[in-house]
Scaffold this motif. Structure first.
Motif, short mmCIF file in Angstrom:
data_model
loop_
_atom_site.label_atom_id
_atom_site.label_comp_id
_atom_site.label_asym_id
_atom_site.label_seq_id
_atom_site.Cartn_x
_atom_site.Cartn_y
_atom_site.Cartn_z
N PHE A 1 0.83 -1.21 0.00
CA PHE A 1 0.00 0.00 0.00
C PHE A 1 0.86 1.26 0.00
O PHE A 1 0.49 2.27 -0.61
CB PHE A 1 -1.00 -0.01 1.16
CG PHE A 1 -2.13 -0.97 0.92
CD1 PHE A 1 -3.04 -0.76 -0.11
CD2 PHE A 1 -2.30 -2.10 1.70
CE1 PHE A 1 -4.08 -1.64 -0.36
CE2 PHE A 1 -3.33 -2.99 1.46
CZ PHE A 1 -4.22 -2.76 0.43
N LYS B 1 0.80 4.12 -3.18
CA LYS B 1 0.65 5.57 -3.00
C LYS B 1 1.68 6.38 -3.79
O LYS B 1 1.47 7.55 -4.06
CB LYS B 1 0.75 5.94 -1.51
CG LYS B 1 -0.45 5.49 -0.72
CD LYS B 1 -0.28 5.85 0.74
CE LYS B 1 -1.42 5.29 1.58
NZ LYS B 1 -1.24 5.57 3.00
N THR C 1 -5.57 1.14 -4.72
CA THR C 1 -5.83 0.78 -3.33
C THR C 1 -7.17 0.07 -3.22
O THR C 1 -7.29 -0.95 -2.54
CB THR C 1 -5.81 2.03 -2.43
OG1 THR C 1 -4.49 2.59 -2.46
CG2 THR C 1 -6.19 1.71 -1.00
N GLN D 1 -7.79 -3.69 -1.83
CA GLN D 1 -8.66 -3.89 -0.66
C GLN D 1 -9.75 -4.91 -0.97
O GLN D 1 -10.07 -5.77 -0.15
CB GLN D 1 -9.29 -2.55 -0.21
CG GLN D 1 -8.32 -1.60 0.41
CD GLN D 1 -7.90 -1.99 1.81
OE1 GLN D 1 -8.32 -3.00 2.37
NE2 GLN D 1 -7.05 -1.18 2.41
#
Length: 91
Positions: free
Chosen positions: A19, A23, A32, A36
């Motif tokens: 993660f 970014k 993301t 998830q």
């Protein structure tokens, strides 16, 4: 010969690193969200690719906003072992 056994999963530390890396690259929100969905719902890439908006969210009356569904059920055609590729070509 078919594979057997359980799929490998990332450790918590590996997930944090993933993660953090997401970014730093293009489209961090989208990427993301995809990861998830994979981690929290246990969906494979093929299953995520077949998702349709109506299966995960409901458009509000305003037509400009949506709410995520609390319960999501996938058609059997999405799952491993089914003809998912055939289904995606049909739509």
């Amino acid at each position: 010969m078919p594979k057997s056994g359980q799929a490998r999963v990332l450790t918590a530390k590996q997930q944090q690193r993933l993660f953090h890396t997401i970014k730093q690259h293009r489209h961090p929100e989208k990427n993301t969200a995809i990861m998830q969905v994979s981690f929290k719902l246990g969906l494979r890439a093929q299953e995520i690719a077949l998702l349709q908006f109506k299966e995960v969210a409901r458009l509000k009356a305003s037509g400009t906003d949506f709410e995520l569904l609390e319960v999501m059920s996938l058609p059997a055609a999405y799952t491993k072992g089914s003809d998912a590729m055939g289904r995606s070509k049909a739509h």
